[in-house]
Write an enzyme that holds these catalytic residues in place. Structure first.
Site, PDB file in Angstrom:
ATOM      1  N   GLU A 147      -4.463  -3.783   9.326  1.00 16.45           N
ATOM      2  CA  GLU A 147      -4.664  -4.856   8.406  1.00 16.45           C
ATOM      3  C   GLU A 147      -6.614  -5.178   8.771  1.00 16.45           C
ATOM      4  O   GLU A 147      -7.010  -5.737   7.636  1.00 16.45           O
ATOM      5  CB  GLU A 147      -4.065  -5.917   8.245  1.00 16.45           C
ATOM      6  N   HIS A 175      -6.122   0.968   2.193  1.00 16.17           N
ATOM      7  CA  HIS A 175      -5.314   1.436   3.285  1.00 16.17           C
ATOM      8  C   HIS A 175      -4.769   2.871   3.255  1.00 16.17           C
ATOM      9  O   HIS A 175      -4.120   3.435   4.019  1.00 16.17           O
ATOM     10  CB  HIS A 175      -3.794   0.553   2.733  1.00 16.17           C
ATOM     11  N   HIS A 191      -8.395  -3.497  -1.376  1.00 17.85           N
ATOM     12  CA  HIS A 191      -7.725  -3.596  -0.382  1.00 17.85           C
ATOM     13  C   HIS A 191      -6.605  -2.540  -0.285  1.00 17.85           C
ATOM     14  O   HIS A 191      -6.434  -1.897   1.027  1.00 17.85           O
ATOM     15  CB  HIS A 191      -6.947  -4.867  -0.018  1.00 17.85           C
ATOM     16  N   GLU A 192      -5.670  -2.325  -1.135  1.00 16.95           N
ATOM     17  CA  GLU A 192      -4.513  -1.599  -0.959  1.00 16.95           C
ATOM     18  C   GLU A 192      -4.908  -0.137  -1.274  1.00 16.95           C
ATOM     19  O   GLU A 192      -4.559   0.906  -0.477  1.00 16.95           O
ATOM     20  CB  GLU A 192      -3.713  -2.028  -2.242  1.00 16.95           C
ATOM     21  N   GLU A 207       0.751  -1.329   0.000  1.00 17.33           N
ATOM     22  CA  GLU A 207      -0.194  -0.148  -0.106  1.00 17.33           C
ATOM     23  C   GLU A 207       0.949   1.339   0.093  1.00 17.33           C
ATOM     24  O   GLU A 207       0.371   2.365   0.648  1.00 17.33           O
ATOM     25  CB  GLU A 207      -0.985  -0.084   1.255  1.00 17.33           C
ATOM     26  N   TYR A 222      -5.579  -9.538   9.785  1.00 18.39           N
ATOM     27  CA  TYR A 222      -6.531  -9.334   8.509  1.00 18.39           C
ATOM     28  C   TYR A 222      -8.052  -9.864   8.800  1.00 18.39           C
ATOM     29  O   TYR A 222      -8.770  -9.107   9.042  1.00 18.39           O
ATOM     30  CB  TYR A 222      -6.075 -10.141   7.137  1.00 18.39           C
ATOM     31  N   ASP A 273       8.524  -9.783  10.670  1.00 16.91           N
ATOM     32  CA  ASP A 273       7.762 -10.408   9.775  1.00 16.91           C
ATOM     33  C   ASP A 273       6.683 -11.642  10.120  1.00 16.91           C
ATOM     34  O   ASP A 273       5.874 -12.163   9.253  1.00 16.91           O
ATOM     35  CB  ASP A 273       8.559 -10.736   8.621  1.00 16.91           C
TER      36      ASP A 273
END
Length: 647
Positions: free
Chosen positions: A365, A346, A342-343, A318, A428, A420
């Site tokens: 998210e 953001h 979705h992006e 994003e 999400y 990560d």
């Protein structure tokens, strides 16, 4: 980022509203960070009680994944000047950091770096003292700079490593056009420090200017003000006037062209992909407009897309003003465009209102996934929304079944772990399901009004889970005391699993798919006689993903002959079919499987296949051959995520 990726809340037992934001985090921060850095092999095989109790020691507002000291000296603006050397695979140049002394008596600026060659640090044209600290495998190396009295700007001259974790250099053969090299960066979660020395924490927001020098045949674009009409001359200038966290700083260089899709939207891509990408994503402007109507103004000027080579490790990223997108979602029928929604979402949740540390990824998210479902419903209708919600819920159920209890918690404890590790369906889909429950309880119109005000109140700020909880307490919990309660919210945020009584999406279309699948499995209907003319990607995924684990060679051959599944060009359908092929050792699909693994670098698609292949000696040998061929074109994050399966 689309599906995969924290914050520090002060919780004593995990009781909702147990503490508010602490104003005295500076004195806690270094000790807490030192302890976390030393504990790099944390045991995550905890029971529920252990998982919950582990949160008791987490200090609110402390970023355990940064060496930086923004509570003492905070970076406010970056001036970046870099040259891309494709021969040595290095970015070479300097960055000037303008700082604010939040603790005036402190004269040390601490930055995050990873594998950078620091050549000099200067202020007002003179060298100043600096020191590189101890290397940490996950976090990199702290760079401590002694600030002379009255100095609030320093320049660091440096070069990146050819193996920088946040930079991928592609040869011409690894691109669509096969004529020119390509470079792209991926900074989330803590990889910006591998190509810029900075305070690499989402709680530090900076503006930036940049000058990027490239070979004259290539075009540079950034997460900043891109001019679609710019001349291709080998030197490009950018400005990002809104303050953003470091993980949103992004750069790409390649043989790129631009095509407008609307007044404020367009797409950059290699020439071979430009037209198909523009057709696939032509609804982006409409998505932007309906999101503005529902959640408030878009505050980033333009919204463009950059289509990357297939080695990009995620579905999308994003980056503000310019989302980075995988080509694997160009299906030809708009069936995978929820990634674009979705992006885009953001731009409100994540880029405008950001998690303050990686523990709070769910604030990015979860909100973004909720908005994605809403955008898709507004553009494509309620039936598609219901189908996508069911598939998302199944993804969540699969992760809850597979993950340790601690990793099922929205406000996850990541101390001593690589940030990560946060990326799963928990932040999400569980985050979105939590918000959907609030919507159901207070009504959609009321919840939309809440979200619009939330985005306004925290615009261009980075917040903690505690901050959000306090905001809920001051707003919705007071407005709807008979419908919402603190205990239930506590359960959602601080306990593992899916709370009992949570909303469960359903779709009539999928009930019909269940009937069809069961009839075929019982031998009551042949695969060739199943009417799939009206099926979308959602029906196909539901049909395949809910097959029994074990199918006979005859059943697999029948499905393949009827539907040409091995040769499908839809990468999501191909992934589901190849998973079935691996689980049942269906050899006719293994040539396609090999090609799939060596041409796609998107972790969501390749990692489950490597994991499943690794379960047998023959499968692991096959996976190792594919991995070794694919490795030069994989992003470092994809290599790291999968190399354990082939060793």
């Amino acid at each position: 980022m689309n599906k995969y990726g924290l914050l520090a809340a002060c919780i004593s037992m995990p009781v909702l509203f147990a503490c508010s934001e602490s104003s005295d985090v500076a004195s806690q921060a270094q000790g807490a960070k030192d302890s976390a850095v030393q504990n790099t092999s944390q045991d995550t095989t905890k029971g529920t009680d252990q998982a919950l109790n582990s949160h008791a020691e987490i200090a609110s507002g402390v970023d355990y994944h940064s060496f930086a000291n923004p509570d003492e000296v905070r970076v406010k603006h970056l001036t970046i000047d870099l040259t891309a050397d494709f021969n040595t695979k290095q970015l070479i140049g300097e960055v000037t950091l303008d700082v604010e002394r939040t603790a005036p008596e402190n004269n040390t600026l601490v930055l995050d770096t990873r594998a950078l060659n620091i050549k000099s640090v200067t202020a007002q044209g003179s060298d100043i003292a600096f020191e590189m600290g101890k290397v940490d495998d996950d976090l990199g190396t702290p760079l401590s700079i002694t600030l002379p009295e009255g100095v609030n700007s320093v320049t660091v001259a440096y070069s990146t490593s050819p193996e920088a974790s946040g930079v991928q250099w592609l040869t011409p053969a690894q691109t669509a056009g096969k004529q020119h090299p390509f470079l792209f960066t991926q900074a989330q979660a803590v990889h910006a420090r591998s190509f810029i020395p900075l305070q690499d924490s989402p709680q530090v927001r900076v503006t930036y200017d940049a000058t990027i020098k490239t070979p004259k045949s290539l075009l540079a674009v950034m997460s900043a003000s891109n001019d679609p009409t710019t001349e291709r001359d080998g030197e490009y200038e950018f400005t990002m006037p809104q303050p953003i966290p470091s993980y949103l700083i992004a750069l790409a260089i390649g043989d790129l062209e631009f095509k407008a899709m609307g007044e404020r939207t367009g797409v950059y891509a290699e020439p071979a992909l430009l037209e198909s990408a523009a057709r696939e994503f032509e609804d982006t402007e409409a998505m932007l407009e309906v999101t503005e109507e529902t959640y408030g103004p878009y505050q980033w000027d333009r919204y463009d897309l950059l289509i990357l080579p297939p080695s990009f490790p995620f579905g999308g990223m994003e980056n503000p003003r310019l989302s980075f997108i995988t080509p694997t979602v160009i299906a030809g029928d708009k069936s995978l465009v929820s990634l674009i929604a979705h992006e885009l979402a953001h731009s409100w949740s994540g880029n405008t209102v950001t998690n303050a540390t990686w523990r709070d990824l769910w604030l990015n998210e979860g909100f973004t996934t909720y908005l994605t479902y809403r955008i898709m419903e507004m553009i494509y209708g309620h039936d598609r929304f219901k189908k996508e919600a069911v598939l998302g819920y199944q993804d969540l159920q699969n992760d809850v079944a597979a993950l340790d209890a601690n990793d099922e918690i929205l406000a996850i404890d990541l101390r001593g772990r690589n940030p990560d590790d946060v990326f799963s369906n928990i932040p999400y889909e569980k985050g979105a399901l939590f918000l959907r429950e609030i919507e159901h309880k207070i009504g959609r119109e009321n919840f939309d009004a809440f979200l619009m005000q939330y985005f306004k109140d925290f615009a261009f700020k980075s917040i903690t889970t505690d901050t959000f909880i306090t905001y809920l307490e001051d707003t919705l919990l007071k407005q709807y005391p008979s419908k919402l309660d603190a205990k239930r919210i506590n359960t959602w945020i601080f306990e593992p699993g899916i709370p009992e009584g949570a909303p469960k999406p359903e779709s009539d279309a999928f009930a019909k798919i269940d009937t069809t699948r069961n009839a075929w499995l019982a031998g009551e209907v042949k695969a060739a006689d199943i009417d799939t003319a009206q099926w979308t990607v959602h029906e196909w995924l539901y049909f395949l993903n809910n097959m029994p684990k074990s199918l006979s060679a005859e059943q697999l051959a029948e499905l393949d002959a009827a539907f040409s599944l091995t040769s499908t060009q839809n990468n999501e359908i191909a992934h589901s079919w190849l998973m079935i092929a691996v689980e049942n050792n269906y050899q006719p699909a293994f040539e396609r499987l090999y090609s799939y693994l060596v041409t796609i670098g998107r972790n969501k698609l390749v990692k489950p296949l490597y994991r499943e292949l690794s379960k047998t000696p023959e499968g692991k040998a096959f996976a190792k051959r594919a991995f070794e061929e694919a490795k030069p074109g994989y992003h470092p994050l994809t290599v790291k995520a999968n190399e354990g399966y082939v060793q």
